[in-house]
Design an enzyme around this catalytic site. Structure first.
Site, PDB file in Angstrom:
ATOM      1  N   CYS A  20     -37.461  96.152  -5.608  1.00 52.74           N
ATOM      2  CA  CYS A  20     -38.621  95.320  -5.911  1.00 52.74           C
ATOM      3  C   CYS A  20     -39.718  95.384  -4.857  1.00 52.74           C
ATOM      4  O   CYS A  20     -39.629  96.119  -3.881  1.00 52.74           O
ATOM      5  CB  CYS A  20     -38.175  93.895  -6.213  1.00 52.74           C
ATOM      6  N   ASP A  21     -40.731  94.528  -5.038  1.00 57.66           N
ATOM      7  CA  ASP A  21     -42.045  94.715  -4.434  1.00 57.66           C
ATOM      8  C   ASP A  21     -42.056  94.918  -2.922  1.00 57.66           C
ATOM      9  O   ASP A  21     -42.715  95.814  -2.414  1.00 57.66           O
ATOM     10  CB  ASP A  21     -42.930  93.521  -4.775  1.00 57.66           C
ATOM     11  N   LYS A  22     -41.394  94.055  -2.170  1.00 60.41           N
ATOM     12  CA  LYS A  22     -41.425  94.163  -0.714  1.00 60.41           C
ATOM     13  C   LYS A  22     -40.156  94.820  -0.181  1.00 60.41           C
ATOM     14  O   LYS A  22     -40.078  95.133   1.007  1.00 60.41           O
ATOM     15  CB  LYS A  22     -41.588  92.773  -0.068  1.00 60.41           C
ATOM     16  N   SER A  48     -51.287  90.865  -7.619  1.00 62.19           N
ATOM     17  CA  SER A  48     -50.030  91.439  -8.071  1.00 62.19           C
ATOM     18  C   SER A  48     -50.292  92.805  -8.683  1.00 62.19           C
ATOM     19  O   SER A  48     -51.367  93.076  -9.221  1.00 62.19           O
ATOM     20  CB  SER A  48     -49.399  90.515  -9.121  1.00 62.19           C
ATOM     21  N   ASP A  52     -40.857  88.526  -6.597  1.00 65.44           N
ATOM     22  CA  ASP A  52     -42.230  88.034  -6.596  1.00 65.44           C
ATOM     23  C   ASP A  52     -42.544  87.220  -7.846  1.00 65.44           C
ATOM     24  O   ASP A  52     -43.330  86.271  -7.796  1.00 65.44           O
ATOM     25  CB  ASP A  52     -43.207  89.204  -6.490  1.00 65.44           C
ATOM     26  N   GLU A 104     -49.863  86.718  -3.552  1.00 65.42           N
ATOM     27  CA  GLU A 104     -50.443  87.389  -4.711  1.00 65.42           C
ATOM     28  C   GLU A 104     -51.120  86.381  -5.630  1.00 65.42           C
ATOM     29  O   GLU A 104     -50.694  85.236  -5.732  1.00 65.42           O
ATOM     30  CB  GLU A 104     -49.361  88.141  -5.493  1.00 65.42           C
ATOM     31  N   CYS A 139     -39.598  95.212 -13.274  1.00 59.44           N
ATOM     32  CA  CYS A 139     -40.438  94.962 -14.455  1.00 59.44           C
ATOM     33  C   CYS A 139     -41.114  96.260 -14.898  1.00 59.44           C
ATOM     34  O   CYS A 139     -41.525  97.071 -14.080  1.00 59.44           O
ATOM     35  CB  CYS A 139     -41.463  93.884 -14.144  1.00 59.44           C
TER      36      CYS A 139
END
Length: 554
Positions: free
Chosen positions: A119-121, A466, A78, A440, A191
């Site tokens: 990670c995010d997705k 985000s 992202d 985002e 992160c």
């Protein structure tokens, strides 16, 4: 075993011949077949180390008497996709990940499944796949990176975006920006703040679908590899006991996950992902459940971006087991987990080792949880705000709308210095269909914060923010503008009232005026879509339903 259909009996000699072509012995073929779905890619810092994690998993599978088969899924970063056309593909990638895992597992009839993500997705996509397939499964998240340090101050990824606003405002030089750029992401891993990736890792552990201690253990640690090995051993035991995700990820387990999310002050994107995961299990999670638990659960961890602690601090304080031990009066401790034990057993020996990181329930950071659901004439089906990242001065705000039909046009105005104290920035046509892909909005939120307006300017969008966003940012406004939601009829100068404690967001317009504008609304012309996004917008649901594809099954 499911895999028997591919390897047992005289008529499966062709399949056995192909398995022997890849080096399997007769003994290997007799064992349970375990799929290892790995999201390794060399473009994403949270995933570059997942080859070694997968090797550890496969060692554990072999030690426990299984045969492991590794395959890969996609993974979108992202951070790299942010602020341009690439972000339109991030949320849609969740469905591709789930579909690709389903295709591989069902085609080859694996007995068990290890999902390596970060990670995010990717983690939500993997969890959707686990729920949909409902074969014995375990999630191994790859772990956070270390926090960076800039001139003696702990920093994480959100700092670099806010620095862009500081440069535009003359508060930072380009040389200082470069110094920060070289410091903020020092190692591989997700992160280091409580952004979406780490929030979903914590939620996976709280759901009971990830091994105890997995979420906060660092990407660069030997302990991460040890947990990966144990997870490989564990999945073979899950196959033998036929313990499936549907027995673990129950409504009670989802309530635990939301409770942990509230105590952490996690990313608002969980409000998208948890309903989508539950949907695959036939469980309906309404936005009201998040709000009900938010009012009941105190905020206990002051995590970056709204606070000062990184995941390494949470890990040192005892991680998710210690947090759940503190929260145990508010949890369903009789739920099953992938360890084969109940959650109560998993956290029995946990201790909070640093009280500055994990506060006691009797002395919380905030008396209510870190996420709130707002409703009003702008968002009749709901909107989401991360209260843990909002200054007390902005919990209630009243100001004129500055309306933009895209993130890009908004950013140009912000960087020109044409946003003023008191404004309410409205960014619309950025929802699941309108974006498309519900991008985002880290760039505008960070620019506003970096320019020193975080305590005077609010943002409202039918897109999403985000996990790194902080400030008075209200996202997921539903219905979205692209389907004629009320956010579509706002105009510059309309007065917007935001009252987070009372859970409201309203345009100060009469019902007759709202009705008149809605009757005359026409969708704006948009350029034709092609490829995956064209298919995505045809079936994606509203944000308040999790942005899933297709209709809800009842």
């Amino acid at each position: 075993m499911r895999s028997d259909i591919t390897k047992k009996g005289r008529h499966r000699a062709p399949q056995r011949a192909l398995l022997k072509a890849i080096g399997l012995t007769e003994e290997d073929i007799e064992r349970p077949f375990i799929a290892v779905a790995n999201s390794y890619t060399s473009v994403v810092p949270g995933h570059v180390h997942l080859g070694s994690v997968a090797n550890a998993v496969k060692t554990g599978v072999a030690r426990s008497g299984g045969t492991a088969f590794e395959f890969n899924t996609i993974a979108v970063c992202d951070g790299i996709a942010m602020g341009h056309m690439g972000m339109k593909y991030s949320l849609p990638s969740r469905e591709v990940i789930a579909d690709s895992v389903e295709l591989m597992v069902e085609a080859h009839r694996f007995d068990g499944l290890v999902l390596i993500s970060n990670c995010d997705k990717v983690t939500p996509g993997m969890l959707i796949a686990a729920a949909r397939l409902d074969i014995p499964s375990i999630v191994v998240t790859g772990g956070p990176m270390l926090a960076g340090y800039y001139r003696g101050e702990k920093v994480s990824f959100d700092a670099i975006y806010e620095a862009l606003g500081k440069v535009e405002a003359g508060l930072m030089t380009e040389e200082e920006l470069k110094e920060l750029e070289n410091s903020v992401c020092p190692t591989c891993g997700s992160c280091s703040g409580m952004y979406t990736a780490n929030t979903m890792a914590c939620i996976s552990e709280a759901l009971g679908i990830s091994f105890t201690g997995c979420a906060a253990s660092l990407a660069i640690s030997g302990r991460k590899l040890g947990i990966a090995e144990k997870s490989g051993e564990c999945v073979v035991n899950l196959v033998r006991s036929d313990l499936k995700p549907s027995k673990i990820m129950t409504l009670k387990a989802f309530e635990n996950a939301i409770t942990v999310d509230m105590a952490l002050g996690g990313s608002t994107n969980t409000v998208l992902h948890l309903p989508a995961i539950a949907h695959e299990l036939g469980i309906r999670i309404e936005l009201d459940l998040f709000d009900r638990l938010s009012r009941r659960v105190p905020h206990l961890c002051s995590m970056i971006p709204g606070g000062s602690y990184a995941l390494e601090d949470l890990d040192r304080a005892g991680g998710i087991p210690a947090l759940m031990k503190e929260l145990q009066p508010l949890l369903n401790l009789d739920v099953l987990t992938v360890t084969g034990k109940k959650m109560a057993d998993n956290i029995a020996e946990a201790k909070v080792l640093e009280r500055n990181v994990i506060h006691p329930i009797s002395n919380p950071i905030h008396p209510q949880g870190g996420i709130a659901i707002l409703r009003g004439n702008i968002a009749p089906q709901g909107a989401v705000v991360k209260t843990a990242a909002v200054s007390p001065k902005m919990l209630a705000h009243h100001g004129p709308a500055r309306v933009f039909d895209s993130e890009e046009s908004c950013m140009k105005t912000i960087l020109k210095g044409d946003i003023h104290e008191g404004d309410v920035i409205v960014i619309r046509y950025e929802g699941p269909r309108g974006g498309p892909g519900m991008p985002e909005m880290l760039a505008p939120t960070s620019a506003v914060m970096g320019m020193g307006m975080g305590e005077s300017v609010a943002l409202v969008t039918d897109g999403r923010f985000s996990g790194a966003s902080r400030g008075p940012c209200i996202g997921h406004v539903s219905p979205e503008a692209a389907v004629g939601g009320p956010i579509a009829i706002l105009k510059d100068g309309d007065m917007i009232s935001i009252d987070i404690p009372n859970r409201t967001v309203n345009a100060l317009l009469s019902d007759d005026e709202m009705k008149s504008r809605l009757q005359s609304w026409k969708p704006p012309e948009t350029r034709p879509l092609k490829g995956y996004l064209r298919r995505y917008v045809q079936t994606v649901s509203s944000a308040d339903e999790g942005g899933v594809l297709g209709l809800w099954r009842h």
